[in-house]
Design a protein around this motif. Structure first.
Motif, PDB file in Angstrom:
ATOM      1  N   ALA A  76       0.839  -1.291  -0.145  1.00 11.71           N
ATOM      2  CA  ALA A  76       0.056   0.100  -0.051  1.00 11.71           C
ATOM      3  C   ALA A  76       0.788   1.316  -0.135  1.00 11.71           C
ATOM      4  O   ALA A  76       1.763   1.298   1.028  1.00 11.71           O
ATOM      5  N   GLU A  77       0.766   2.149  -0.930  1.00 17.35           N
ATOM      6  CA  GLU A  77       1.603   3.120  -1.150  1.00 17.35           C
ATOM      7  C   GLU A  77       0.965   4.606  -0.706  1.00 17.35           C
ATOM      8  O   GLU A  77      -0.262   4.788  -0.742  1.00 17.35           O
ATOM      9  N   ALA A  78       1.925   5.466  -0.274  1.00 17.01           N
ATOM     10  CA  ALA A  78       1.341   6.624   0.307  1.00 17.01           C
ATOM     11  C   ALA A  78       0.796   7.310  -0.935  1.00 17.01           C
ATOM     12  O   ALA A  78       1.005   7.429  -1.940  1.00 17.01           O
ATOM     13  N   GLY A  79      -0.485   8.290  -0.253  1.00 17.85           N
ATOM     14  CA  GLY A  79      -1.181   9.108  -1.205  1.00 17.85           C
ATOM     15  C   GLY A  79      -2.285   8.149  -1.966  1.00 17.85           C
ATOM     16  O   GLY A  79      -2.815   8.815  -2.857  1.00 17.85           O
ATOM     17  N   ARG A  80      -2.271   6.909  -1.783  1.00 21.19           N
ATOM     18  CA  ARG A  80      -3.109   6.141  -2.768  1.00 21.19           C
ATOM     19  C   ARG A  80      -3.957   5.264  -1.994  1.00 21.19           C
ATOM     20  O   ARG A  80      -3.861   4.934  -0.860  1.00 21.19           O
ATOM     21  N   VAL A  81      -5.373   4.864  -2.710  1.00 21.13           N
ATOM     22  CA  VAL A  81      -6.211   4.107  -1.901  1.00 21.13           C
ATOM     23  C   VAL A  81      -6.040   2.884  -2.689  1.00 21.13           C
ATOM     24  O   VAL A  81      -6.315   2.437  -3.744  1.00 21.13           O
ATOM     25  N   THR A  82      -5.957   1.912  -1.751  1.00 19.30           N
ATOM     26  CA  THR A  82      -5.643   0.353  -2.191  1.00 19.30           C
ATOM     27  C   THR A  82      -6.828  -0.370  -1.894  1.00 19.30           C
ATOM     28  O   THR A  82      -7.221  -0.562  -0.588  1.00 19.30           O
ATOM     29  N   GLY A  83      -7.413  -0.904  -2.753  1.00 15.17           N
ATOM     30  CA  GLY A  83      -8.837  -1.697  -2.348  1.00 15.17           C
ATOM     31  C   GLY A  83      -8.550  -3.104  -2.214  1.00 15.17           C
ATOM     32  O   GLY A  83      -7.428  -3.749  -2.805  1.00 15.17           O
ATOM     33  N   LEU A  84      -9.349  -3.763  -1.423  1.00 18.87           N
ATOM     34  CA  LEU A  84      -9.128  -5.084  -1.156  1.00 18.87           C
ATOM     35  C   LEU A  84     -10.333  -5.726  -0.989  1.00 18.87           C
ATOM     36  O   LEU A  84     -11.230  -5.491  -0.189  1.00 18.87           O
ATOM     37  N   SER A 134      -3.704  13.552   1.720  1.00 17.93           N
ATOM     38  CA  SER A 134      -2.601  13.951   2.747  1.00 17.93           C
ATOM     39  C   SER A 134      -1.558  13.391   3.005  1.00 17.93           C
ATOM     40  O   SER A 134      -0.645  13.396   3.813  1.00 17.93           O
ATOM     41  N   GLY A 135      -1.369  12.144   2.141  1.00 19.10           N
ATOM     42  CA  GLY A 135       0.071  11.290   2.026  1.00 19.10           C
ATOM     43  C   GLY A 135      -0.494  10.061   3.126  1.00 19.10           C
ATOM     44  O   GLY A 135       0.701   9.423   3.286  1.00 19.10           O
ATOM     45  N   VAL A 136      -1.671   9.586   3.379  1.00 18.48           N
ATOM     46  CA  VAL A 136      -1.896   8.457   3.993  1.00 18.48           C
ATOM     47  C   VAL A 136      -1.954   7.351   3.073  1.00 18.48           C
ATOM     48  O   VAL A 136      -2.549   7.710   1.813  1.00 18.48           O
ATOM     49  N   ALA A 137      -1.392   6.276   3.250  1.00 16.13           N
ATOM     50  CA  ALA A 137      -1.622   4.803   2.435  1.00 16.13           C
ATOM     51  C   ALA A 137      -2.997   4.339   3.074  1.00 16.13           C
ATOM     52  O   ALA A 137      -3.085   3.973   4.174  1.00 16.13           O
TER      53      ALA A 137
END
Lengths: 245, 717
Positions: free
Chosen positions: A26-34, A188-191
């Motif tokens: 999971a990378e900073a600044g992105r929304v990773t779906g599961l 805001s930079g959150v993964a």
């Protein structure tokens, strides 16, 4: 670099393998779906990543640091926060105090500017709870209760945020607003890692999607790629058994 | 070798008794989920009945045994299941705990009621007159033989019932899943009744076998059986074979300690405390449970307001002044404990009420505080109170350190065993020198005298002044607890009670938090104990033992342990209402001993506690400042009349109770017409359509509350 790296994670309950060699980033600044059908192992994966369940094999890295053996509290202090599918709110406390507990906790290990009371009000404003601040959380509808959990998780100022079905119990309008909020949080930079059954929300909000079935990652890619993936369609629609092997 | 063999036989026959008792406990726990603290008391009652029939009335042994073990004990078990245990389904673990402890207290009370405690009741062993059988170099008595054979028979019988008989298989199935068992045609209710019948009969067998070796005394007999709990814990309260193994370990340990422990005043108590120490250690090495998620409970305690807390504190001090100036000297001594033991009860509020951690050893911490006061408070030095807080708090943290991995019933057992180790061993030790560096002493094998407090030269030896001082200190302690609840620490405690898992994922240090609240609570109990000691003037271990502490625990929970008022409820009912009742109605005073037990049993119905009901009842008065002013004015006037001797104590006391109630009723009567005009907006959702007609707005609200999409249900077609 990925904020959260999961490598080859395996969880067994007796003979049952709930999570089977899962790796994801999971990378900073992105929304990773599961995503994945019920029982695919999504919540179990969250429980292991947040430290509530032990793992039999595999590693978890937060910002490059191995946290596999750390307890949940230390992981939280390293920037990991989560919400729960089955709500885990503090029912004896008001909405404000639910968030305040997390703000106070954050301030016990970190020096933040401003007062705890101001930080609490600001967070409640951010997730849209200001008007409900004095309500008992037990009295809230599920959709709003999930926002309290989100506000509480944000109060620890996480770098990685795990959201377990945050939109269930929300109506269409609330879900749309929530999608916007997710984007802001990621920006805001959150993964952000999102487990969600609302496929529409996942496709709109996510930058990258992993699909889990029977504890394994059966596909990953952009929402567009996932939409056309045959293994994913088979898992969801139940055509063909080949994907399970 | 002979000695070894002799004590092996002693140990094994003890083990046999423990295994019988423990298997009964496991049977009832697994089929109903209730850990029956009163299990030992059931054995105690059986032993008393057997004594009555056989030794007092002269019934033949077989008849007495059949009546006790095959008729009375099973019937009693069935009765317990039907009247009490059945209602406990779906209640919190603390509630179940309090109910079974209440049962223990009520049963001890019942036996004291029937069999006066000061009489001696010798009980002969089985076949006492027959010569022992020789086994190689040593001998085995017939009683030991009977005991061993009984255990073997019980083990075989249980194995047969549980594996070969339909009802036994249903019993095991009911443990796994009650509803599923019902679907297969079994009747769990009947199975549970049977389990209680067998379990109680097993406790009875154990009680009758163990009693001849001891004194027939209600509370000690009920607690000796705590040793059997250690055996049950070996099997994690579930496995019968492991329970038998545990019984052998505990029984033999006791046997060998009896044979080989050197004679020393320091070690005498260790013999009786050994099994409890084993229980403590086994609890500590149990596998670590997972962090628990949210517990849904019916209890809700609102956060206290400063206004309410200050009002409460003022009322306490006023109450202290009124009592001090109106009561006679003997009455002041009788009722003087209300405030000092109130602080001990108050110590349970942050621990159980806020943090959800159970402790059954608060009165033991109070005992430590009392000992500190006796040793360091010479001349009434108030600094000793600080030492009492520090030392009791330190011991509290030490006890908590290993015990904190546990929760619920295991934590209760661990704290109970700590209390019993203090009772049986540490409080009975002579003066002990630690490496010649310093001396540690507890009660110095007797009783200690304690000086009454002297603060800045003012002596508080007079019971009246003492009463006022105690009421002030109780009020301060209550304010401290309120402050804790309103602080960041208090919010974390309350949060932790709800969901440890959520707290951990927010970065909260659960271990440190639990340690801190245990230490705080123990320190508070220590101060309460120290103050109580200054009132008593002379203290002995009996003032602070485990059984004496149980009613304090029970009544605070019954009062509603999340609120400071519960502490007052506890001590007023235990140390004011009960003595008053006994004084007024001496003919039925004997029955008072079972009352706290009965009060605890009512908890299953009302888990929010009694104080909450009183608070809600007085809501009209509390929310009307003019009415409060008027009530205070009237009370002050009555007090003046009392001081001028226009009123006697009785009319004054009655008026003190009647005036606030009348004022409350008056305010309620005046405000009712307004209330009736209000729309039913504040009617809880589940009552709408019942107390007022159902509307479209309610339907929308219900949909929102359920989180269902309106279109999904109503508009899809």
């Amino acid at each position: 670099m990925a904020r959260l790296e999961v490598r080859d994670l395996t969880v067994r309950y007796g003979g049952h393998v709930a999570v089977d060699g899962v790796s994801l980033d999971a990378e900073a600044g992105r929304v990773t779906g599961l995503i994945g059908p019920n029982g695919a192992g999504k919540t179990t994966l969250f429980n292991v990543v947040s430290g509530l369940l032990p793992t039999q094999r595999g590693k978890i890295f937060l910002d490059g640091r191995d946290v596999t053996r750390m307890n949940p509290s230390r992981r939280a202090r390293r920037g990991l926060a989560r919400t729960f599918q089955r709500l885990e709110l503090f029912s004896m406390l008001s909405v404000r105090d639910n968030v305040r507990v997390a703000v106070d906790s954050r301030r016990s290990w970190s020096r933040d500017p401003g007062t705890a009371a101001d930080a609490t009000e600001e967070l409640m404003g951010r997730v849209g709870l200001t008007e409900l601040a004095d309500e008992r959380v037990d009295a809230l509808p599920t959709g709003q209760a999930r926002l309290v959990e989100l506000g509480r998780a944000l109060a620890t100022r996480p770098t990685v945020l795990l959201l377990d079905e945050p939109a269930s119990g929300q109506d269409d309008q609330e879900t749309r607003a929530f999608g916007g909020l997710l984007g802001e949080i990621a920006a805001s930079g959150v993964a952000v890692v999102l487990v969600e059954h609302d496929v529409g929300l996942v496709m709109r909000a996510c930058d990258h999607v992993y699909v889990l079935d029977f504890g394994r990652v059966i596909a990953s890619g952009t929402p567009e790629e996932i939409r056309h993936d045959e293994a994913v369609l088979a898992a969801y629609l139940g055509t063909g058994v080949g994907v399970r092997t | 070798m002979d000695k070894f063999l002799t004590f092996t036989i002693v140990g094994l026959s003890t083990a046999a008794i423990y295994s019988v008792i423990a298997s009964g406990l496991v049977l009832t726990y697994t089929t109903t989920g209730v850990f029956n603290f009163a299990h030992g008391a059931a054995g105690m009652l059986a032993a008393f009945c057997y004594w009555q029939f056989h030794f007092d009335w002269g019934w033949p042994t077989p008849v007495a045994l059949v009546v006790v073990l095959l008729v009375l004990a099973p019937l009693f078990g069935v009765l317990l299941e039907m009247v009490i245990m059945r209602n406990l389904e779906g209640t919190s673990e603390t509630t179940r705990l309090v109910v079974s402890i209440s049962l223990l207290v009520a049963m001890i009370g019942l036996s004291v009621l029937i069999w006066k405690p000061d009489e001696s009741r010798p009980m002969a062993r089985f076949f006492q007159s027959s010569a022992p059988i020789s086994v190689g170099p040593t001998t085995i008595t017939w009683h030991q033989m009977v005991t061993l054979l009984t255990a073997v028979a019980v083990a075989l019988g249980l194995w047969l019932v549980l594996t070969r008989m339909r009802v036994g298989i249903a019993m095991r199935a009911a443990v796994d899943d009650r509803n599923l068992t019902m679907l297969t045609g079994a009747r769990p209710r009947r199975v549970q009744m049977l389990a209680w019948a067998i379990g109680t009969a097993l406790a009875g067998i154990g009680g009758i076998l163990i009693a001849p070796g001891l004194v027939l005394d209600a509370s000690s007999l009920s607690l000796v059986i705590v040793s059997a709990y250690a055996a049950a814990i070996f099997g994690r309260l579930r496995s019968l074979p492991m329970t038998f193994v545990g019984a052998v370990v505990v029984g033999c340990a006791e046997g060998y300690l009896q044979g080989y422990l050197p004679q020393s005043p320091f070690l005498t108590g260790l013999r009786t405390a050994a099994s409890v120490l084993i229980l403590f250690v086994v609890l500590l090495v149990l596998p670590n449970p997972r962090l628990r998620g949210r517990i849904r409970s019916r209890e809700f305690f609102p956060a206290p307001t400063w206004k309410g807390a200050l009002g409460f504190a003022a009322a306490m001090v006023a109450g202290g002044v009124i009592l001090a100036t109106t009561l006679s000297r003997p009455d002041l001594i009788t009722y003087g404990q209300v405030f000092s033991l109130g602080i001990v009860a108050l110590s349970l509020v942050p621990l159980i009420g806020f943090a959800g951690q159970v402790s059954l050893c608060q009165l033991s911490f109070a005992g430590i505080g009392a000992v500190v006061m006796a040793h360091l408070g010479g001349g009434g030095n108030p600094l000793a109170l600080l030492w009492a807080a520090l030392i009791a708090g330190g011991v509290g943290a030490l006890v908590a350190l290993p015990a904190l991995r546990l929760s619920g019933i295991y934590l209760a057992l661990a704290t109970a065993s700590f209390a019993i180790v203090l009772d049986r061993w540490l409080f009975l030790l002579p003066r002990l020198s630690v490496f010649g560096l310093f001396e540690v002493s507890t009660f110095n094998q007797g009783s200690l005298s304690v000086d009454s407090l002297t603060i800045f030269g003012a002596s508080f030896a007079d019971p009246g002044r003492q009463m006022i001082l105690m009421s002030v200190l109780f009020a301060l302690a209550a304010l401290l607890v309120v402050w804790v609840r309103r602080s960041a620490f208090g919010r974390i405690l309350v949060a932790m009670k709800d969901s440890e898992a959520a707290c951990a994922t927010l970065g909260i240090d659960l271990f440190g938090t639990k340690l801190a609240v245990f230490a705080l609570s123990a320190a508070l109990a220590g101060v309460g104990g120290a103050l109580y000691a200054t009132q008593l003037g002379s203290i002995s271990p009996g003032n602070f033992d485990f059984v004496t502490g149980l009613p304090v625990f029970m009544m605070t929970v019954v009062g509603g342990v999340g609120m400071v008022g519960a502490a007052l409820f506890c001590t007023v009912s235990l140390y004011a209402v009960l003595p008053l009742y006994s004084a007024l109605l001496p003919s039925i005073a004997r029955y008072a001993v079972v009352l706290p037990g009965l009060a605890g049993l009512s908890l299953a119905r009302n888990p929010g506690g009694a104080v909450q009901d009183v608070r809600e009842g007085f809501l009209p008065l509390r929310t009307s400042p003019p009415a409060i002013g008027a009530t205070v004015g009237i009370v002050a006037g009555l007090y003046l009349l009392r001081m001028l001797d226009v009123l006697g104590n009785w009319p004054f006391a009655v008026l003190l109770i009647v005036v606030p109630m009348a004022a409350n009723a008056a305010v309620q009567g005046l405000s009712r017409p307004e209330k009736a005009e209000e729309p039913g907006a504040d009617v809880p959702l589940e009552w709408r359509g019942i107390v007022r007609p159902w509307t479209e707005a309610d339907r929308i609200e219900l949909d929102q509350a359920l989180g269902v999409n309106e279109v999904e249900i109503h508009g899809a077609t």
